[in-house]
Design an enzyme around this catalytic site. Structure first.
Site, mmCIF file in Angstrom:
data_model
loop_
_atom_site.group_PDB
_atom_site.id
_atom_site.type_symbol
_atom_site.label_atom_id
_atom_site.label_comp_id
_atom_site.label_asym_id
_atom_site.label_seq_id
_atom_site.Cartn_x
_atom_site.Cartn_y
_atom_site.Cartn_z
ATOM 1 N N ASN A 219 86.479 -25.546 83.923
ATOM 2 C CA ASN A 219 85.555 -26.038 84.549
ATOM 3 C C ASN A 219 84.142 -25.944 83.546
ATOM 4 O OD1 ASN A 219 84.044 -27.295 86.851
ATOM 5 N ND2 ASN A 219 82.694 -25.751 86.571
ATOM 6 N N TYR B 174 74.705 -24.894 85.103
ATOM 7 C CA TYR B 174 74.049 -23.936 85.967
ATOM 8 C C TYR B 174 73.068 -23.226 85.315
ATOM 9 C CZ TYR B 174 78.869 -24.530 87.682
ATOM 10 O OH TYR B 174 80.181 -25.014 88.010
ATOM 11 N N ARG B 175 71.924 -22.817 85.891
ATOM 12 C CA ARG B 175 70.858 -22.274 85.076
ATOM 13 C C ARG B 175 71.252 -20.719 85.261
ATOM 14 N NH1 ARG B 175 67.693 -21.944 90.584
ATOM 15 N NH2 ARG B 175 67.687 -20.024 91.172
ATOM 16 N N TRP C 212 75.637 -20.233 89.653
ATOM 17 C CA TRP C 212 76.362 -21.246 90.384
ATOM 18 C C TRP C 212 76.501 -21.108 91.736
ATOM 19 C CZ3 TRP C 212 80.283 -18.930 86.576
ATOM 20 C CH2 TRP C 212 80.795 -17.602 87.007
ATOM 21 N N GLU D 204 85.815 -31.209 82.408
ATOM 22 C CA GLU D 204 84.660 -32.266 82.078
ATOM 23 C C GLU D 204 84.764 -32.430 80.621
ATOM 24 O OE1 GLU D 204 84.678 -29.488 84.144
ATOM 25 O OE2 GLU D 204 83.082 -30.225 85.895
ATOM 26 N N ASP E 119 62.176 -25.074 91.225
ATOM 27 C CA ASP E 119 63.302 -25.805 91.265
ATOM 28 C C ASP E 119 63.304 -27.501 91.348
ATOM 29 O OD1 ASP E 119 66.266 -25.646 91.067
ATOM 30 O OD2 ASP E 119 66.098 -23.905 92.324
HETATM 31 C C1 LIG Z 1 69.165 -29.497 84.738
HETATM 32 C C2 LIG Z 1 70.209 -29.098 85.895
HETATM 33 C C3 LIG Z 1 70.182 -27.604 86.183
HETATM 34 C C4 LIG Z 1 71.101 -27.400 87.388
HETATM 35 N N1 LIG Z 1 71.151 -26.348 87.578
HETATM 36 C C5 LIG Z 1 72.037 -25.651 88.875
HETATM 37 C C6 LIG Z 1 72.382 -24.358 89.048
HETATM 38 O O1 LIG Z 1 71.600 -23.652 88.789
HETATM 39 N N2 LIG Z 1 73.398 -24.037 89.855
HETATM 40 C C7 LIG Z 1 74.228 -25.053 90.361
HETATM 41 O O2 LIG Z 1 75.055 -24.801 91.143
HETATM 42 N N3 LIG Z 1 74.072 -26.587 90.063
HETATM 43 C C8 LIG Z 1 73.060 -26.734 89.317
HETATM 44 N N4 LIG Z 1 72.861 -28.088 88.699
HETATM 45 C C9 LIG Z 1 73.826 -29.088 89.440
HETATM 46 C C10 LIG Z 1 75.240 -28.878 88.571
HETATM 47 O O3 LIG Z 1 75.147 -29.214 87.215
HETATM 48 C C11 LIG Z 1 76.034 -30.173 89.214
HETATM 49 O O4 LIG Z 1 76.115 -30.041 90.798
HETATM 50 C C12 LIG Z 1 77.393 -30.168 88.685
HETATM 51 O O5 LIG Z 1 78.141 -30.975 89.233
HETATM 52 C C13 LIG Z 1 78.149 -28.836 88.910
HETATM 53 O O6 LIG Z 1 79.400 -28.693 88.390
HETATM 54 P P1 LIG Z 1 80.798 -28.428 88.799
HETATM 55 O O7 LIG Z 1 81.126 -29.497 90.181
HETATM 56 O O8 LIG Z 1 81.913 -28.431 87.911
HETATM 57 O O9 LIG Z 1 80.541 -27.118 89.437
HETATM 58 C C14 LIG Z 1 72.011 -28.291 87.872
HETATM 59 C C15 LIG Z 1 71.901 -29.522 87.332
HETATM 60 C C16 LIG Z 1 70.938 -30.104 86.096
HETATM 61 C C17 LIG Z 1 70.847 -31.512 85.909
#
Ligand SMILES: Cc1cc2nc3c(=O)[nH]c(=O)nc-3n(C[C@H](O)[C@H](O)[C@H](O)COP(=O)(O)O)c2cc1C
Length: 495
Positions: free
Chosen positions: A178, A182-183, A196, A242, A292
Site C-alpha cells: 500500500n 498520510y501526514r 493513518w 498504488e 487540517d
Molecule cells: C495532502 C493530503 C494529506 C492527507 N493526509 C492524510 C492523513 O494524514 N491521514 C490519512 O489517513 N489520510 C490522509 N489523506 C487522505 C489519503 O491520502 C487518502 O484517503 C488515500 O486514499 C489513502 O490511501 P489508502 O486508501 O491507501 O489508505 C491526505 C490526502 C491529501 C491529499
C-alpha cells in the site's frame, strides 16, 4: 506527452509552462512559508507552483534542501502531471479497459492487442545500479530530521509535519503493497508519528502487524514521479498496489528499488526516503493538533510512533510539501483528479450515474453532487445507498442527486436546480454511517448521520401528482438573431 519520472522533471516541466515561481528570499519553514503558499493557492486558478530556494530552518540556518509547494495546484498542472490534457482522458482510458468484450473477426481481435500490451506496462520494475534516491544515505547518528525543511503550517499545530508523502507498507498476510498519503509529525531527530486514519489501508496493515506481534517496516517517500504521488492520495481499493495504478496513469512502469534498511521497495528516482519501523508493542503517541483540510484544527489523538533507521536521498534533493487549511488549497486539485478518474468505476456498479462533483468548499467528504439518468421511482435513493457503500465514498456527509441534464460541475447550476426541485420534508433522508476522522461535528468520533437530498424530478409513485414546470430557455431563432446583432451592441465578446 513525455513520461515524468521524478520531481526535478516535474518541476522543469512546470517551469517550461511558465507556472513556476522561484523565491530566493529566505523564508522560515515555521508559519511564513505556509502564509505565502496559502495566499498563492487562493489566487484565481490556484496560483503558480512555488520553489523556495532558501528555506530558513528552526535554528536560523538556511536549509540545503529547496522546498517545492503547490506543484499540483492548478487544473493544467494536475492534468500535465498525469500526462494528459484533461483529467477525463484517464477516465476514458479506464472505460475502454473495462469494456473488454472480445471484438468479432481476426482484425477486430488484433485491435485488442495494443490495449493488452499497455496493461503489461502497469506493474513496477526493479531498477538496476545505484538508485538516485540512495546517492546519499544517513544511518545511525547521522540521521537528523531537523535538517529537513519540514513545515510548521499553522500557529496551533503540534509541531512540524510532512504532508506530501507516499507512505509505503505491506499487508503481512498477502504481501500486497500500500502507498498512502498520510501526514507525518516529526517528534525528534529519529522519530515521527504516523497519522493513518482508521479507515485507511496503512492503519489496516498496522492492525495486522500488531495482531501478529511483529515490527512493521515503513518507508516515507518525499518527492517522486507525480503519478506515484497522486496515486498515494487516491482512494484505491486495499488490494490494488498504488504503484501499479501509477504505472497505468504514466503508461510506463514505476521504477523501484529495495530500501536500505527495511524489506520494502521505494521509487528509485525519489528525492528523499525515510526508512524505519513501528513496534506495535510500544505505546501510541500524541499526534496533532493540526490545521487540517476542513479549515479547522483537528484535535490531538494517539497514533503509532515510527523509528527512523535510515534517510536516503538524491545529492541535490528537493523537499516537496503541501499545506492544507481553509479551502481551496492544492489538495482540491488532487481530489478533483480522483473525482474524474474514478467516475467510470462508480458507473460500473451504478450505471445510471452520469457525473458527480465534490466542490472545494465541501472538502472531499462534506458535499457530493450526483447527476443520474432516472428511469424509475426511488432511483435517487438507490444511488445514494450505492455511494454510501462504495469505498471511501462511504464517508460522504451530504449527497445531492439531480437529473442527468444538470451540470453538477457547475456548483451554482447544481444548487439552483436542487433547491428549486425539493420539498425538503419529502425529499430529505437521513441515515447513519462512518464519518471522516476529520469531521468535528458528528455525534461521535467517526460515526454520525448523513443526509441525502433527492432533487430529481419526482414521479407520481413518489407522491408527486402536480404538473412539473419547464425550465426557461430562449428559442433558437431569437438566439441566432441576437448572435448576429451582438457585435453591434458594444457589449464585449459576450457568449
Ligand atoms: C495532502 C493530503 C494529506 C492527507 N493526509 C492524510 C492523513 O494524514 N491521514 C490519512 O489517513 N489520510 C490522509 N489523506 C487522505 C489519503 O491520502 C487518502 O484517503 C488515500 O486514499 C489513502 O490511501 P489508502 O486508501 O491507501 O489508505 C491526505 C490526502 C491529501 C491529499
Amino acid at each position: 506527452m513525455t513520461v515524468i519520472d521524478s520531481l526535478p522533471e516535474f518541476i522543469a516541466a512546470i517551469d517550461k509552462m511558465g507556472e513556476l515561481h522561484r523565491i530566493s528570499t529566505p523564508v522560515k519553514v515555521e508559519l511564513e512559508m505556509c502564509e505565502i503558499a496559502d495566499r498563492v493557492m487562493k489566487m484565481p486558478g490556484g496560483g503558480p507552483a512555488l520553489l523556495f530556494e532558501k528555506p530558513v530552518l528552526r535554528d536560523g540556518s538556511i536549509s540545503k534542501f529547496p522546498v517545492a509547494i503547490n506543484l499540483f495546484g492548478s487544473m493544467t498542472r494536475m492534468a500535465m502531471s498525469l500526462g494528459v490534457e484533461k483529467l477525463d482522458d484517464h477516465g476514458d482510458r479506464i472505460t475502454k479497459l473495462l469494456d473488454m468484450k472480445v471484438p468479432e473477426g481476426f482484425l477486430g481481435k488484433l485491435q485488442l492487442l495494443p490495449r493488452l500490451m499497455e496493461v503489461a506496462k502497469f506493474p513496477p520494475r526493479m531498477a538496476s545500479g545505484t538508485p538516485a534516491c540512495q546517492e546519499v544515505v544517513w544511518t545511525g547518528d547521522e540521521i537528523d530530521l531537523d535538517k529537513l525543511p519540514v513545515l510548521t503550517t499553522w500557529p496551533e499545530d503540534g509541531g512540524p509535519f510532512m504532508t506530501m508523502t507516499a507512505v509505503v507498507s505491506k499487508d503481512p498476510a498477502r504481501g500486497i503493497r500500500n502507498v498512502g498519503m498520510y501526514r507525518v509529525q516529526v517528534l525528534g531527530k529519529r522519530e515521527v508519528a504516523m497519522h493513518w486514519q482508521r479507515h485507511k489501508s496503512g492503519a489496516a496493515h498496522f492492525a495486522e502487524m500488531a495482531a501478529r506481534g511483529e515490527r512493521m517496516p515503513v518507508c516515507i517517500v518525499i518527492g517522486a514521479d507525480p503519478a506515484s504521488m497522486f496515486s498515494a492520495s487516491a482512494p484505491l481499493p486495499p488490494n490494488i498496489d498504488e504503484f501499479i495504478f501509477a504505472g497505468f496513469l504514466r503508461k510506463a512502469p514505476v521504477k523501484l528499488t529495495k530500501a536500505v534498511t527495511c524489506d520494502l521497495e521505494v521509487p528509485a528516482d525519489a528525492e528523499i526516503v525515510i526508512e524505519g519501523y513501528i513496534d506495535p508493542a510500544e505505546a501510541l503517541v500524541v499526534e496533532g493538533p493540526f490545521g487540517d483540510h476542513t479549515g479547522y484544527y483537528s484535535e490531538a489523538d494517539l497514533y503509532p510512533k515510527m523509528h527512523v533507521t535510515a534517510v536516503t536521498m538524491r545529492k541535490n534533493a528537493v523537499y516537496s510539501a503541501t499545506i492544507v487549511g481553509r479551502p481551496p488549497m492544492e489538495d482540491f486539485y488532487l481530489g478533483h483528479a480522483t473525482e474524474r478518474i474514478f467516475l467510470p468505476l462508480l458507473k460500473l456498479t451504478t450505471p445510471e450515474i452520469v457525473d458527480y462533483h465534490m466542490p472545494a468548499e465541501g472538502g472531499f467528504h462534506n458535499l457530493v453532487f450526483v447527476s443520474i439518468k432516472k428511469t424509475y421511482p426511488g432511483q435517487a435513493y438507490k444511488v445514494m445507498n450505492a455511494l454510501w457503500g462504495a469505498g471511501l465514498m462511504s464517508l460522504a456527509k451530504v449527497l445531492v442527486v439531480v437529473d442527468d441534464w444538470v451540470n453538477v460541475r457547475n456548483v451554482q447550476e447544481a444548487w439552483w436546480v436542487a433547491l428549486n426541485n425539493i420539498d425538503p420534508e419529502r425529499d430529505t433522508r437521513f441515515t447513519m454511517g462512518p464519518m471522516d476522522v476529520l469531521d468535528h461535528a458528528s455525534r461521535a468520533f467517526t460515526y454520525g448521520s448523513k443526509m441525502g437530498l433527492d432533487a430529481t424530478r419526482k414521479f407520481p409513485e413518489e407522491g408527486f401528482t402536480r404538473d412539473w414546470p419547464k425550465v426557461i430557455e430562449m428559442d433558437a431563432k431569437t438566439k441566432a438573431r441576437v448572435d448576429e446583432l451582438w457585435p453591434q451592441l458594444g457589449l464585449g465578446a459576450g457568449k
